[in-house]
Design a protein around this motif. Structure first.
Motif, mmCIF file in Angstrom:
data_model
loop_
_atom_site.group_PDB
_atom_site.id
_atom_site.type_symbol
_atom_site.label_atom_id
_atom_site.label_comp_id
_atom_site.label_asym_id
_atom_site.label_seq_id
_atom_site.Cartn_x
_atom_site.Cartn_y
_atom_site.Cartn_z
ATOM 1 N N ALA A 60 0.840 -1.205 0.000
ATOM 2 C CA ALA A 60 0.000 0.000 0.000
ATOM 3 C C ALA A 60 0.871 1.250 0.000
ATOM 4 O O ALA A 60 0.550 2.251 -0.639
ATOM 5 N N ALA A 61 2.005 1.182 0.729
ATOM 6 C CA ALA A 61 2.901 2.342 0.780
ATOM 7 C C ALA A 61 3.449 2.641 -0.611
ATOM 8 O O ALA A 61 3.523 3.797 -1.041
ATOM 9 N N LYS A 62 3.805 1.573 -1.322
ATOM 10 C CA LYS A 62 4.326 1.775 -2.681
ATOM 11 C C LYS A 62 3.243 2.344 -3.585
ATOM 12 O O LYS A 62 3.469 3.279 -4.344
ATOM 13 N N ALA A 63 2.046 1.743 -3.510
ATOM 14 C CA ALA A 63 0.972 2.150 -4.408
ATOM 15 C C ALA A 63 0.564 3.606 -4.165
ATOM 16 O O ALA A 63 0.224 4.323 -5.103
ATOM 17 N N THR A 64 0.606 4.034 -2.898
ATOM 18 C CA THR A 64 0.139 5.398 -2.602
ATOM 19 C C THR A 64 1.304 6.386 -2.571
ATOM 20 O O THR A 64 1.093 7.592 -2.459
ATOM 21 N N ARG A 65 2.524 5.857 -2.610
ATOM 22 C CA ARG A 65 3.747 6.673 -2.521
ATOM 23 C C ARG A 65 3.746 7.541 -1.265
ATOM 24 O O ARG A 65 4.125 8.710 -1.289
ATOM 25 N N ARG A 66 3.241 6.962 -0.185
ATOM 26 C CA ARG A 66 3.285 7.677 1.088
ATOM 27 C C ARG A 66 3.985 6.789 2.112
ATOM 28 O O ARG A 66 4.215 5.614 1.847
ATOM 29 N N PRO A 90 4.663 4.202 5.018
ATOM 30 C CA PRO A 90 3.851 3.028 5.369
ATOM 31 C C PRO A 90 2.886 3.294 6.511
ATOM 32 O O PRO A 90 1.767 2.780 6.525
ATOM 33 N N CYS A 91 3.312 4.109 7.509
ATOM 34 C CA CYS A 91 2.458 4.347 8.685
ATOM 35 C C CYS A 91 1.126 4.974 8.293
ATOM 36 O O CYS A 91 0.145 4.857 9.030
ATOM 37 N N SER A 92 1.067 5.646 7.148
ATOM 38 C CA SER A 92 -0.191 6.287 6.805
ATOM 39 C C SER A 92 -1.231 5.247 6.364
ATOM 40 O O SER A 92 -2.354 5.244 6.870
ATOM 41 N N ALA A 93 -0.870 4.325 5.458
ATOM 42 C CA ALA A 93 -1.808 3.253 5.071
ATOM 43 C C ALA A 93 -2.085 2.343 6.262
ATOM 44 O O ALA A 93 -3.206 1.845 6.447
ATOM 45 N N CYS A 94 -1.065 2.134 7.090
ATOM 46 C CA CYS A 94 -1.201 1.249 8.252
ATOM 47 C C CYS A 94 -2.201 1.830 9.242
ATOM 48 O O CYS A 94 -3.130 1.142 9.685
ATOM 49 N N GLY A 95 -2.046 3.107 9.567
ATOM 50 C CA GLY A 95 -2.940 3.757 10.537
ATOM 51 C C GLY A 95 -4.371 3.797 10.021
ATOM 52 O O GLY A 95 -5.320 3.519 10.765
ATOM 53 N N LEU A 96 -4.518 4.121 8.749
ATOM 54 C CA LEU A 96 -5.859 4.179 8.153
ATOM 55 C C LEU A 96 -6.537 2.803 8.206
ATOM 56 O O LEU A 96 -7.704 2.689 8.588
ATOM 57 N N SER A 97 -5.784 1.756 7.858
ATOM 58 C CA SER A 97 -6.353 0.404 7.873
ATOM 59 C C SER A 97 -6.733 0.000 9.295
ATOM 60 O O SER A 97 -7.796 -0.581 9.528
ATOM 61 N N LYS A 98 -5.843 0.310 10.253
ATOM 62 C CA LYS A 98 -6.136 -0.065 11.649
ATOM 63 C C LYS A 98 -7.415 0.616 12.107
ATOM 64 O O LYS A 98 -8.301 -0.045 12.654
ATOM 65 N N GLU A 150 -8.664 -0.098 -3.253
ATOM 66 C CA GLU A 150 -8.741 -0.030 -4.725
ATOM 67 C C GLU A 150 -7.360 0.300 -5.303
ATOM 68 O O GLU A 150 -6.877 -0.365 -6.211
ATOM 69 N N ARG A 151 -6.680 1.281 -4.708
ATOM 70 C CA ARG A 151 -5.359 1.681 -5.240
ATOM 71 C C ARG A 151 -4.331 0.586 -5.049
ATOM 72 O O ARG A 151 -3.514 0.307 -5.918
ATOM 73 N N ALA A 152 -4.356 -0.044 -3.858
ATOM 74 C CA ALA A 152 -3.309 -1.008 -3.517
ATOM 75 C C ALA A 152 -3.486 -2.336 -4.241
ATOM 76 O O ALA A 152 -2.543 -3.134 -4.302
ATOM 77 N N THR A 153 -4.685 -2.604 -4.761
ATOM 78 C CA THR A 153 -4.898 -3.887 -5.434
ATOM 79 C C THR A 153 -5.027 -3.726 -6.951
ATOM 80 O O THR A 153 -5.241 -4.696 -7.654
ATOM 81 N N ARG A 154 -4.871 -2.489 -7.441
ATOM 82 C CA ARG A 154 -4.910 -2.250 -8.889
ATOM 83 C C ARG A 154 -3.776 -3.030 -9.553
ATOM 84 O O ARG A 154 -2.684 -3.116 -8.978
ATOM 85 N N PRO A 155 -3.996 -3.609 -10.740
ATOM 86 C CA PRO A 155 -2.892 -4.329 -11.375
ATOM 87 C C PRO A 155 -1.680 -3.403 -11.520
ATOM 88 O O PRO A 155 -1.829 -2.254 -11.904
ATOM 89 N N GLY A 156 -0.512 -3.928 -11.136
ATOM 90 C CA GLY A 156 0.719 -3.136 -11.284
ATOM 91 C C GLY A 156 0.948 -2.159 -10.145
ATOM 92 O O GLY A 156 1.931 -1.423 -10.141
ATOM 93 N N ARG A 200 2.053 -2.491 -7.235
ATOM 94 C CA ARG A 200 3.281 -2.661 -6.453
ATOM 95 C C ARG A 200 4.533 -2.425 -7.263
ATOM 96 O O ARG A 200 5.634 -2.455 -6.724
ATOM 97 N N ASP A 201 4.357 -2.257 -8.596
ATOM 98 C CA ASP A 201 5.557 -2.103 -9.412
ATOM 99 C C ASP A 201 6.275 -0.817 -9.037
ATOM 100 O O ASP A 201 5.677 0.233 -8.909
ATOM 101 N N VAL A 202 7.559 -0.938 -8.860
ATOM 102 C CA VAL A 202 8.347 0.254 -8.550
ATOM 103 C C VAL A 202 8.546 1.005 -9.856
ATOM 104 O O VAL A 202 8.872 0.401 -10.878
ATOM 105 N N PRO A 203 8.322 2.330 -9.882
ATOM 106 C CA PRO A 203 8.494 3.059 -11.136
ATOM 107 C C PRO A 203 9.913 2.896 -11.679
ATOM 108 O O PRO A 203 10.879 2.885 -10.920
ATOM 109 N N VAL A 204 10.042 2.769 -12.999
ATOM 110 C CA VAL A 204 11.358 2.576 -13.624
ATOM 111 C C VAL A 204 12.082 3.909 -13.620
ATOM 112 O O VAL A 204 11.496 4.941 -13.937
ATOM 113 N N ARG A 205 13.318 3.868 -13.144
ATOM 114 C CA ARG A 205 14.082 5.128 -13.167
ATOM 115 C C ARG A 205 14.995 5.129 -14.367
ATOM 116 O O ARG A 205 15.798 4.232 -14.554
#
Ligand code: AMP
Ligand code: FES
Ligand code: ZN
Ligand code: ZN
Length: 311
Positions: free
Chosen positions: A121-127, A129-137, A294-300, A302-307
């Motif tokens: 979720a942290a990767k998908a939202t680019r925020r 981890p504690c933010s997705a974690c706190g929201l989910s909790k 929805e964001r965290a389970t969208r296909p792709g 978790r993919d890290v953006p290509v640099r």
């Protein structure tokens, strides 16, 4: 070092209270601090059904144990956050505690039940981890309590946690958070009552409770939280506390008694409606948790953006 109560050999000092305790009287001291917190802030009524959020750490396992000792009807809720070995091990501590005592532990697993985990979720939202974690909790504690008619959700936040959060809110002069930083939040439509019965106990005391009661717990901190500002605030307050024991408790309790009432303590007044997907209260159509899923389970997702390196 002699016990303040019985003058027998003490096993621990509590400088904040200028006291030393033997094993039995230290355990009494912990129960008494929790009993006083519950009664002073009117957290629970006798016979209430309480859902304790258990992380597998010292605070929430001590809380479960103490609430049972005080006679409350308590079940545990463990949330599998999918943070590698840390989460796997934490779940084992929570399950072992419950199994050894024949207690009911409910479990929700982000990956199995919702198809994502905190690192993803942290990767998908680019925020952070504690933010997705706190929201989910927050979302999953609330829905578990409401679905099964619990009177309250209890979390293991202790004096050190609350003082550090207060310190951060003061440093940022965050008036909204300052108004709502309370050890009890009453139930309101769509939200259960939330209580923090350990606010009168320091981290060192909940750890000692577990050691004396032979409760095994996760000693590691969450690896995703390493270096966050909350831990820095805790360290800063500890430096002050070592020089003048009692400062931390005074900072927090004087805030609750004298300063918090000066802030607007009402919840945001925006009209709430039901999330079209899960029914939770939300100001929009879809709640923040369903948007996260929805964001965290969208296909792709978790993919890290290509640099692309351009030389
Ligand atoms: P933290 O936000 O990690 O400081 O945890 C604060 C409180 O939230 C803990 O004392 C627990 O009551 C609860 N909590 C944290 N993580 C979990 C988890 N994975 N499952 C259930 N409850 C949790
Ligand atoms: Fe939530 Fe670590 S426990 S990010
Ligand atoms: Zn004693
Ligand atoms: Zn929703």
């Amino acid at each position: 070092m002699k016990c303040r109560v019985c003058r027998g050999a003490a096993v621990i000092d509590v400088p904040r209270h200028n006291a030393n305790f033997c094993e039995a009287h230290f355990l009494d001291h912990c129960r008494e601090q929790v009993r006083r917190a519950i009664s002073h802030w009117k957290m629970l009524d006798p016979g209430d059904r309480v859902l304790v959020a258990v992380s597998g750490g010292k605070d929430s396992l001590a809380l479960w144990d103490i609430l049972l000792d005080l006679g409350y009807d308590v079940e545990g809720l463990y949330l599998g956050l999918g943070i590698g070995e840390y989460s796997d091990e934490s779940g084992v501590y929570a399950r072992d505690f419950a199994a050894a005592r024949g207690l009911k532990l409910r479990e929700v697993d982000l990956r199995d039940d919702y198809g994502f985990d905190v690192p993803g979720a942290a990767k998908a939202t680019r925020r952070v981890p504690c933010s997705a974690c706190g929201l989910s909790k927050r979302h999953l504690f609330d829905s578990a309590a409401l679905d099964d008619g619990f009177d309250a959700v209890a979390t293991g936040h202790n004096l050190d946690d609350e003082a550090a959060v207060l310190f951060g809110n003061v440093l940022h002069w965050d008036a909204d958070y300052l108004g709502r930083q309370q050890p009890v939040l009453p139930a309101r439509p769509g939200f259960p009552k939330k209580v923090k019965p350990l606010v009168r106990l320091a981290e060192r005391e909940t750890a000692a409770w577990c050691v004396l009661r032979r409760i095994d717990y996760q000693v590691e901190e969450c690896p995703m939280a390493a270096g966050n500002s909350h831990l820095g605030y805790k360290e800063a307050l500890n430096v002050i506390e070592r020089e003048s024991p009692g400062t931390k408790a005074h900072f927090y309790f004087a805030f609750l008694d004298r300063i918090a009432p000066r802030f607007d303590q009402t919840e945001a007044k925006d009209a709430l409606r039901e999330c079209t997907s899960c029914g939770a209260p939300t100001t929009g159509d879809v709640c923040a948790f369903c948007k996260l899923v929805e964001r965290a389970t969208r296909p792709g997702a978790r993919d890290v953006p290509v640099r692309i390196e351009i030389r």
